[in-house]
Design an enzyme around this catalytic site. Structure first.
Site, PDB file in Angstrom:
ATOM      1  N   ALA A 163     -28.441 -22.542 -30.648  1.00 59.43           N
ATOM      2  CA  ALA A 163     -27.400 -21.774 -29.950  1.00 59.43           C
ATOM      3  C   ALA A 163     -27.384 -20.298 -30.315  1.00 59.43           C
ATOM      4  CB  ALA A 163     -26.031 -22.388 -30.221  1.00 59.43           C
ATOM      5  N   SER A 164     -28.101 -19.897 -31.371  1.00 58.92           N
ATOM      6  CA  SER A 164     -28.177 -18.477 -31.708  1.00 58.92           C
ATOM      7  C   SER A 164     -28.830 -17.733 -30.547  1.00 58.92           C
ATOM      8  CB  SER A 164     -28.995 -18.259 -32.986  1.00 58.92           C
ATOM      9  OG  SER A 164     -28.308 -18.733 -34.120  1.00 58.92           O
ATOM     10  N   ILE A 171     -25.961 -23.160 -35.669  1.00 59.63           N
ATOM     11  CA  ILE A 171     -26.255 -21.731 -35.780  1.00 59.63           C
ATOM     12  C   ILE A 171     -27.010 -21.481 -37.088  1.00 59.63           C
ATOM     13  CG2 ILE A 171     -25.271 -19.423 -36.056  1.00 59.63           C
ATOM     14  CD1 ILE A 171     -24.852 -20.406 -33.246  1.00 59.63           C
ATOM     15  N   ASP A 207     -29.839 -31.532 -41.504  1.00 56.78           N
ATOM     16  CA  ASP A 207     -30.287 -31.075 -40.190  1.00 56.78           C
ATOM     17  C   ASP A 207     -31.744 -31.481 -39.971  1.00 56.78           C
ATOM     18  OD1 ASP A 207     -30.198 -29.687 -37.765  1.00 56.78           O
ATOM     19  OD2 ASP A 207     -30.787 -27.781 -38.686  1.00 56.78           O
ATOM     20  N   ASP A 217     -34.041 -37.286 -36.778  1.00 58.57           N
ATOM     21  CA  ASP A 217     -34.704 -36.696 -35.620  1.00 58.57           C
ATOM     22  C   ASP A 217     -36.026 -37.408 -35.383  1.00 58.57           C
ATOM     23  OD1 ASP A 217     -35.839 -35.249 -33.624  1.00 58.57           O
ATOM     24  OD2 ASP A 217     -35.761 -33.303 -34.646  1.00 58.57           O
ATOM     25  N   THR A 265     -30.231 -18.811 -36.913  1.00 53.53           N
ATOM     26  CA  THR A 265     -30.898 -17.521 -36.715  1.00 53.53           C
ATOM     27  C   THR A 265     -29.929 -16.348 -36.757  1.00 53.53           C
ATOM     28  OG1 THR A 265     -32.637 -18.579 -35.407  1.00 53.53           O
ATOM     29  CG2 THR A 265     -32.380 -16.201 -35.157  1.00 53.53           C
TER      30      THR A 265
END
Length: 283
Positions: free
Chosen positions: A209-210, A230, A81, A103, A232
């Site tokens: 998205a959390s 997801i 990630d 990223d 958090t």
């Protein structure tokens, strides 16, 4: 079953559902993710951030995820990630990752394309899928912080050019979410999402998205989001259960009796997300 990210997400893209990508940094979180996937018969992406790699050690966390994934009966991908460092991405490729994210979204479009294309060429030669990001998602995740002024929505035409010129497998887009806890309710730009999906016709990724309301998640999935990150929500489930447990039992000292219930709390949150995303029963 340890598989590539695109094997999981291409099916989600074609059938119109999303797969949860849950961050891990230790044994208990990984167990919670895999057990939730087995119990809901859901494909899943287990991802590790650069901060998670630093905490757990790349060889150790690889061994944990790969051992559990290879014994699982549902498809699981091991994903990096927010890979910002070239050497870290290379280490993940050498240590069994089946999906990586490059990223380079902080750079101008031309440089983002150039850096992403280089990773795509290397990873694809090793049979590994690649995620990239265009636009800037606000908030903080590990060492990456983007304040609200710097956050920028993804331009659909730029996204199309980016996808064509890099050959990336799935693309993270900025439509109004942010990393970390929200102070208010996030407002997602669904028209932008719809336009990007129509132009690119490929798996799209929603970061941060959390804390996004369930109805907004359902709508985002219906419009073409196929991977939902997801972190958090899972951390908060762990911490809430830990605080309650230690308050209720001041004599407990066995880590297994502390971490076991915390794992179950995380697993329940993960299962709920899998059902919400539409991936349950898709394994």
């Amino acid at each position: 079953m340890l598989v590539t990210g695109i094997e999981i997400l291409e099916k989600a893209h074609k059938e119109g559902y999303a797969v949860g990508a849950f961050n891990t940094s230790n044994l208990e979180i990984t167990q919670a993710i895999v057990e939730a996937a087995e119990e809901t018969r859901s494909p899943v992406i287990i991802q590790v951030s650069e901060g998670g790699l630093k905490y757990a050690g790349i060889e150790a966390i690889s061994a944990i995820v790969r051992t559990l994934a290879e014994k699982a009966t549902v498809p699981i991908a091991l994903h990096l990630d927010h890979g910002t460092d070239f050497n870290t991405i290379m280490k993940c490729l050498r240590n069994g990752w089946t999906s990586v994210m490059i990223d380079a979204s902080k750079f101008p479009l031309e440089e983002n394309i150039q850096r992403t294309r280089k990773i795509v060429e290397i990873a694809h030669s090793m049979g590994v899928s690649v995620e990239a990001e265009i636009g800037k998602i606000g908030g903080t995740e590990d060492h990456i912080t983007v304040d609200e002024r710097e956050a920028s929505m993804t331009d659909p035409e730029e996204a199309l050019r980016f996808a064509k010129e890099t050959g990336v497998d799935y693309l993270a887009i900025a439509i109004g979410t942010a990393h970390g806890p929200y102070k208010g309710e996030p407002k997602l730009d669904f028209e932008r999402l719809k336009r990007i999906k129509e132009l690119l016709n490929m798996p799209l990724v929603l970061h941060g998205a959390s804390g996004v309301p369930e109805e907004a998640i359902k709508k985002a999935v219906s419009l073409g989001i196929n991977k939902i990150n997801i972190d958090t929500d899972v951390r908060q489930a762990f911490t809430a259960r830990l605080r309650r447990l230690l308050e209720e039992d001041k004599e407990v000292y066995d880590p297994r009796k502390i971490l076991g219930p915390c794992k179950e709390a995380m697993k329940e949150v993960i299962k709920q997300k899998m059902i919400l995303f539409g991936s349950s029963g898709k394994a």
